[in-house]
Design a protein around this motif. Structure first.
Motif: not given
Length: 124
Positions: A102-106, A43-46
């Motif tokens: 997963s914490f961003v998406q939910d 994953p590449n997070y902002d």
């Protein structure tokens, strides 16, 4: 033949052999069709996500503290409890790629930062 080559030759002979060539060919075709840039990527997070996760001090005792928060509503959390959650979210990525996602998406990370903003505005 050296001792090591005898061991490796013997080991190769005992490996199970797949004889279903049609299945192997079908698998090869499937793998050829996969996009190369999506395979085995991390994953590449902002940076804004890390701005949130680093906005409170690291809780070095987060494994113990997190257990106490499992049933607590985000709306009732304190700043130190939010720090525990942020540490848990970030450190989990070390062991499981996509943990932060997963914490961003939910929506959990959004709820946590909203609570943090609420608490900080109350302090003014």
């Amino acid at each position: 033949m050296s001792f090591l080559s005898k061991i490796f030759t013997k080991k190769q002979e005992t490996l199970p052999v797949t004889t279903d060539m049609e299945a192997l060919k079908a698998a090869a075709e499937y793998l050829k069709g996969l996009p190369k840039d999506d395979c085995n990527t991390y994953p590449n997070y902002d940076n804004c996500i890390f701005d949130v996760l680093h906005s409170l001090p690291t809780d070095y005792e987060y494994p113990t503290h997190h257990r106490a928060l499992e049933d607590k509503a985000i709306e009732d959390m304190t700043l130190s409890e939010l720090a525990t959650m942020y540490t848990f979210i970030e450190r989990g990525e070390r062991f499981c790629d996509g943990h932060i996602a997963s914490f961003v998406q939910d929506g959990t990370l959004l709820k946590l930062v909203t609570r943090q903003i609420e608490l900080l505005e109350e302090k003014k």
